[in-house]
Design an enzyme around this catalytic site. Structure first.
Site: not given
Ligand code: GAL
Ligand code: MG
Length: 974
Positions: A434, A504
Site C-alpha cells: 500500500e 489479501e
Molecule cells: C489491507 C492492508 C492490510 C490491512 C487490511 C485490512 O488493505 O494491506 O494491512 O489494513 O487491509 O485489515
Molecule cells: Mg495499510
C-alpha cells in the site's frame, strides 16, 4: 556534549536520504561461535524528544522489548491508514519519544585482534549507536538488523559502554505506516560477535531441484587488502565440497579479481537429490568455510538449504515444475504481551498451528519477519512471500515518486533480499504494501531482478496498471479483496498474462470469512487462479489490565485462556489506551485470538485444504482423490464414520489406497447402510499416521463427508390436549422464560457494521421491533396467533400456529417480509429457557460454529457441547455461536431433563447466554454478563457472514430475500 554529538546534529530522524551511517552491508552469513548476547536489563530513560537533555536518573528495562508495553507512559497506539501525527513527510512531531538504552559490555579477552561487530536485531524507527561516547552509527528499517564494526572503538579484555538511542518518530515512520500498533523500542535481540579479520562477507546459495548447487562467497579482510591464497570449502551433510577452481580469484586474467573483495564459488551436483517443497520440506546442512593460506579456518557459515525451483510459466506459478495452490495467510510478528517481540517458540507455535489447519503459505505482512520465522518455514514447509518494510499508506502517492525516499526504498528491498536469499521457503519477493506505485518501486524492482533472477517478485500497488499488464514491478497479479467474480472473469478473459494470487482476501475481522469455500471451489476449477493469502493470522489484542488501563507486558503471562483474558483484564484494541487518533477494533481481524486460540474459520480452512477428498459415486461406491501436489497418502490414516439420523454412529477402519498426486480411485462402500435409521452421512476422518514435526500421530487433518441418504421430515401426530398461551398469544411453557417470538435482527458482526448493513437494519428499526398481537384464535386444540412487528421502516406480519402433538407442541410459523426489508439479518424464532439446561446435543453440522456461507468444515453428525462453550468470544461482542444445518437438538440439565426440538429441515440454530442486545451494547468481551438461562434462535433463514468489513459482502445467494418465509418445529419436554 549532546548538542555537539555529530549523530544528533545530523538529525537523521528527518532526513529520508539518510538510511544509515556507519552500518555494515546486510548479508546472509550465519555464525555460531564467538558471540556475546546482550539481551537482558539495560539502563533506560525515555526522553520527550531526541534533543532533550538526559536526565540524571536511569531506570532499567529489558531488551528486547517495546517500551510501549514496558511500563512507560508512552503507550501503544493503533492506526490503520492515518498517521498518528499531523506532520507531512519527511517531518515528524517535536514531541518524539526517544529511548536511551545503556549498558557496560565486557569484551572477551581472547577477542584481541579480532574483528568485533555489534548487531542490533531491530529498533524502531531510528537507531543511533555510541560506544564510550563515540559515535558509531545510525540505522533505519525497523524490522531488519543493523550491524556496526566496533573493532576500532573497543578492545578485547576491556569494558565498554554501549548506548543505543532509539527515536520513535521519523521520516521513516511515513514508510512504516502499516495497519498495526505503533510501538517504540528495541524489539529483537542485541549481540556482539567476533571474527577473524579475514571473513566471509556474504554467502549466496542456489540449489535447484535437479540437484545443482552453487555457493557464492564474498570475502573481505578487516585490514582492507586481501591476503594471498585464501580459499573456501564446504560440507553438505558430511560430504566435502571443493572450490570451483575455474572460478579462480587468483587468476590474473580474470577481471573479476579485486584487491579487497574476494569472490569464490563452490559448484556441485547432488545425485538423487531429495527436493524441497512445502509438503516434504527436505533440508540439507551446508557449512561454508573460509581458509587461510595455511588451511586453518578463518570463518564459517551454517545454512540449511533446500533444493527447489520457482518459475512462472505463462499464468502459472510453478514450484519444481508443479502448479501449486497457494493456501496462504498474512502474518505479523505479534505477541499480546510484548507487542512485537516474538520468541522462537512463539513462531514455531504459529507455524505448527498453520500446518495443522492446512495452510502452506505465508506472506510476511508487511515487513521482513524475525529471522527464525524463515528457518521454521524452511523446516516445517511453507511457501513464503517475503515483504519489504515499506508502507506509506497515508501519503502513498507523494512518497512513491519522491526522490528523497528513493534510497530508502532500494535499501529496504535490497537488505531484505540480502538477508533472506538462502531460504528455500521464500519463493516470491514483495516490494512492500500500500504505497501507491512510483519510480521508487521500479528502482527497487530493478535492483532485485538483477540481484536475484531466481525468484519472481510481486507488488500489489503495481497492479494498478491492470492485472493483465506486463511492464510493471510485479510478476504476479496480486490484488487484495478482489471480488471473486472479477477474478474468474479475468481468468476466463483470454487476457491473463500472469498468475493471479490474491495478496489479501477473506478478511477475518470478528465473525467472518463467509464464502471462503466458494472462493476455493472457483480457484480449483479455474485455470489461472492459484490461491491467495487470508487477511490475517492475528487478532492483535494487547493484554490490558482494566483497572489501570495499562498493558500488562510480560507480567500478564498466563492471564488468559482459550481466547479469553482473565477477570480484570481484556484484549485491548484501538482507543483502549486513551488514544484519540485510532481505528478501533479493525486491528482484531485474525483467524486466531490474541493468545493463538483458533477461531472457527480455521476448521473451515482445514477442510477446504483437505489433502484427501471423497465423492459419492452411485455405481462404484466412494471415490477417493489425492489432492496434494507432491506426495502420496502414506502419511495419513483414515476411519470411516457413518452417522444416522436415528442417533447411531458406526465406524470402520479405512484402508487408504496408494495414490499419486491428482489420482482418484473408487472403493466400495465401507458399510452396509442400515435400511432404517433415516438420513445418513459418511465421513472419512483423516489423521496423521506418523510423527511429524508439526503434529503427533493421530492429529486430525480433515474429515471429508458425503451424504448417502436424505432427511425424512418428522411428523408430529396431533393429540387432544390444549396449548396454553397468554392474552398476547405468547406460549406458556414450564421450561421457557420467554416465549418464541419473531426475530429479524442479530447483534451486528464487524462485517455488518463496516459494510453498512447494520445501519440499514437500525434505520428500519429491526433492532427494536414492537410486537402487537392482532388476533389469537383457537381452532380445535390449536391456537393461531397473528402478530404485527412494527419497525420504523415497515410492518412485518407473523403467523404462528401452535398445535399439541404427541409429547409436545408443533409450531408452524410464517412471515411475509415486505419489499422494504430486502436484506435482513435473519428470519426466525427466538425464545429463552429456564436456568440449568447447560448441555446442547444436536444432529446437524458441527461441532464448531458455522454459518450458511461458512459451513464447509462442519460435518453433519451427532454433537454435544456445553452451552457455555458454544459461544465464540470475538473481541468486540457480536453475533456468535451459530450452528448450521441443525436437524434437531436437546437442551438438558445434568439429570437429563430438559427440552427437545425437532426442525422441519436443516436450520441455523444458536444457543447462547446472550440476547442480541447484550452483545450490541457492549464493546469488549469482558463486559458481557452471561444469563443463567439460554437464549435460543431457530432461523428459517440467516444471512451469510461475508467479509464486508474489508472486501466483498456475502454473495446474493446467502442473503435473505423479501417475501414469504415458512418454518416449523416441534418442542418437547425430555
Ligand atoms: C489491507 C492492508 C492490510 C490491512 C487490511 C485490512 O488493505 O494491506 O494491512 O489494513 O487491509 O485489515
Ligand atoms: Mg495499510
Amino acid at each position: 556534549m549532546r548538542d555537539r554529538d555529530p549523530l544528533l546534529a545530523l538529525r537523521p530522524w528527518e532526513a529520508p536520504e539518510v538510511t544509515s551511517w556507519g552500518r555494515l552491508p546486510m548479508n546472509a552469513v550465519d555464525r555460531r561461535r564467538e558471540t556475546v548476547p546482550l539481551d537482558g536489563d539495560w539502563r533506560f530513560q525515555l526522553l520527550p524528544s531526541p534533543d532533550a537533555p538526559l536526565a540524571a536518573a536511569w531506570s532499567s528495562t529489558y531488551v528486547p522489548g517495546a517500551w510501549t508495553v514496558q511500563g512507560t507512559d508512552d503507550l501503544p497506539q493503533y492506526t490503520n491508514v492515518q498517521m498518528p501525527f499531523a506532520e507531512f513527510p519527511p517531518h515528524s512531531p517535536a514531541a518524539n519519544p526517544t529511548g536511551v538504552y545503556e549498558r557496560e559490555v565486557d569484551v572477551p579477552a581472547d577477542w584481541a585482534g579480532r574483528r568485533i561487530v555489534l548487531q542490533v536485531g531491530a529498533a524502531e524507527s531510528v537507531l543511533l549507536v555510541h560506544v564510550d561516547g563515540r559515535p558509531v552509527g545510525v540505522s533505519k528499517d525497523s524490522h531488519l538488523a543493523a550491524e556496526f564494526d566496533l573493532s576500532a572503538v573497543v578492545r578485547g579484555g576491556e569494558r565498554a559502554t554501549v548506548r543505543l538511542t532509539v527515536v520513535k518518530w521519523s521520516d521513516a515512520s511515513h514508510i512504516e505506516d502499516q495497519d498495526q500498533w505503533w510501538h517504540g523500542g528495541i524489539t529483537r535481540s542485541v549481540l556482539l560477535y567476533a571474527t577473524d579479520p579475514l571473513h566471509l562477507a556474504d554467502v549466496s546459495v542456489r540449489a535447484s531441484f535437479e540437484g545443482g548447487l552453487r555457493v557464492d562467497c564474498l570475502v573481505r579482510d578487516a585490514g582492507g587488502a586481501l591476503p594471498a591464497d585464501w580459499w573456501v570449502s564446504g560440507d553438505l551433510d558430511g560430504q566435502l565440497l571443493v572450490q570451483n577452481v575455474e572460478f579462480d580469484r587468483a587468476n590474473a586474467e580474470d577481471d573479476r579479481v579485486s584487491d579487497f573483495l574476494g569472490e569464490a564459488r563452490i559448484d556441485a551436483v547432488v545425485p538423487e537429490v531429495r527436493t524441497w517443497n512445502a509438503e516434504t520440506p527436505e533440508l540439507y546442512g551446508l557449512t561454508v568455510r573460509l581458509h587461510h593460506a595455511d588451511g586453518t579456518v578463518a570463518d564459517t557459515s551454517y545454512h540449511r538449504i533446500g533444493f527447489r525451483d520457482v518459475e512462472i510459466d505463462g499464468r502459472d506459478l510453478l514450484v519444481n515444475g508443479e502448479r501449486v495452490y497457494i493456501r496462504g495467510v498474512n502474518r505479523h510478528d505479534f505477541h499480546p504481551l510484548t507487542g512485537r517481540t516474538v520468541s522462537y517458540d512463539d513462531m514455531r507455535a504459529d507455524l505448527v498451528l498453520l500446518k495443522r489447519f492446512g495452510f502452506n503459505a505465508i506472506r510476511t505482512s508487511h515487513y521482513p519477519n524475525d529471522p527464525s520465522l524463515y528457518d521454521l518455514a524452511d523446516e516445517l514447509g511453507f511457501y513464503v512471500v517475503d515483504e519489504a518494510d515499506i508502507e506509506s499508506h497515508d501519503h502513498a502517492h507523494e512518497i512513491a515518486d519522491d526522490p528523497r525516499y528513493l534510497n530508502a526504498f532500494v535499501d529496504r528491498v535490497a537488505r531484505m533480499a540480502l538477508r533472506d536469499k538462502n531460504h528455500p521457503s521464500i519463493i516470491i519477493w514483495s516490494l512492500g504494501n500500500e504505497s501507491d506505485y512510483g519510480a521508487n518501486h521500479d528502482a527497487a524492482a530493478g535492483w532485485l531482478r538483477r540481484h536475484d533472477p531466481t525468484r519472481p517478485l510481486q507488488y500489489e500497488g503495481a497492479a494498478k496498471l491492470g492485472w493483465a499488464a506486463t511492464d510493471d514491478a510485479s510478476d504476479i497479479a496480486c490484488p487484495m479483496y478482489a471480488p471473486l467474480e472479477d477474478c474468474v472473469a479475468h481468468a476466463l478473459s483470454g487476457r491473463q498474462t500472469r498468475p493471479l494470487i490474491q495478496c489479501e482476501y477473506s478478511h477475518a475481522m470478528g465473525n467472518s470469512n463467509g464464502t471462503l469455500s466458494d472462493h476455493w471451489a472457483a480457484i480449483e476449477s479455474t485455470p489461472g487462479l492459484q490461491g491467495g493469502f487470508i487477511w490475517e493470522f492475528w487478532d492483535h489484542g494487547i493484554l490490558q489490565s482494566v483497572s489501570d488501563g495499562r498493558p500488562t507486558g510480560r507480567a500478564g503471562a498466563g492471564l488468559y485462556d482459550n481466547g479469553v483474558a482473565a477477570p480484570g483484564h481484556r484484549w485491548a484494541y484501538g482507543g483502549d489506551f486513551g488514544e484519540t487518533i485510532h481505528d478501533g477494533a479493525f486491528i482484531a481481524d485474525g483467524v486466531v485470538f490474541p493468545d493463538r486460540t483458533p477461531k472457527p474459520v480455521l476448521f473451515e480452512h482445514r477442510e477446504i485444504a483437505a489433502p484427501l477428498r471423497i465423492e459419492c459415486c452411485r455405481h462404484e461406491g466412494i471415490v477417493l482423490g489425492n489432492h496434494q501436489h507432491f506426495r502420496g497418502l502414506d502419511w495419513l490414516n483414515g476411519t470411516w464414520e457413518l452417522a444416522l439420523a436415528d442417533g447411531r454412529t458406526l465406524t470402520a477402519p479405512a484402508v487408504l489406497p496408494e495414490l499419486v498426486p491428482g489420482e482418484t480411485v473408487a472403493v466400495p462402500l465401507p458399510f452396509e447402510v442400515p435400511r432404517d435409521g433415516g438420513e445418513a452421512w459418511l465421513t472419512l476422518r483423516v489423521t496423521t499416521a506418523e510423527e511429524l514435526p508439526w503434529a503427533p500421530v493421530g492429529t486430525e487433518v480433515c474429515a471429508p463427508q458425503v451424504r448417502l441418504r436424505g432427511p425424512v421430515v418428522p411428523e408430529g401426530v396431533p393429540v387432544d390436549r390444549p396449548v396454553e398461551v397468554d392474552g398476547e398469544g405468547l406460549l406458556l411453557h414450564p421450561l421457557l422464560t420467554a416465549a418464541p417470538t419473531l426475530s429479524l435482527w442479530r447483534a451486528p458482526t464487524d462485517n455488518d457494521e463496516l459494510g453498512g448493513m447494520a445501519l440499514r437494519w437500525r434505520t428500519w428499526g429491526l433492532d427494536s421491533l414492537v410486537r402487537k398481537a392482532v388476533s389469537v384464535r383457537q381452532t380445535g386444540q390449536s391456537v393461531t396467533v397473528l402478530a404485527e412487528y412494527a419497525g420504523t421502516g415497515g410492518v412485518v406480519r407473523h403467523r404462528q400456529e401452535l398445535t399439541p402433538v404427541e409429547g409436545g407442541i408443533r409450531i408452524d410459523e410464517e412471515v411475509e417480509l415486505p419489499d422494504e426489508f430486502d436484506d435482513v439479518a435473519r428470519v426466525g424464532s427466538v425464545f429463552e429457557t429456564v436456568a440449568g439446561l447447560d448441555l446442547l446435543e444436536w444432529f446437524g453440522q458441527g461441532p464448531w460454529e458455522s454459518y450458511p456461507d461458512r459451513s464447509a468444515g462442519a460435518p453433519v453428525g451427532h454433537h454435544a457441547v456445553p452451552v457455555d462453550e458454544l459461544f465464540t468470544p470475538y473481541l468486540r461482542p457480536q453475533e456468535s455461536g451459530g450452528r448450521h444445518g441443525v436437524r434437531r437438538f436437546t437442551l438438558s440439565a445434568t439429570d437429563a431433563t430438559g427440552l427437545a426440538v425437532a426442525l422441519d429441515e436443516p436450520r441455523q440454530v444458536s444457543v447462547t447466554r446472550f440476547r442480541a442486545d447484550d452483545l450490541t451494547t457492549t464493546t469488549h468481551h469482558d463486559e458481557l454478563a452471561p444469563r443463567a438461562g439460554c437464549v435460543v434462535h431457530i432461523d428459517a433463514a440467516h444471512r451469510g457472514l461475508g467479509t464486508a468489513s474489508c472486501g466483498p459482502d456475502t454473495f446474493p445467494s446467502y442473503r435473505i430475500a423479501p417475501g414469504l418465509h415458512r418454518w416449523s418445529w416441534t418442542l418437547r419436554v425430555l
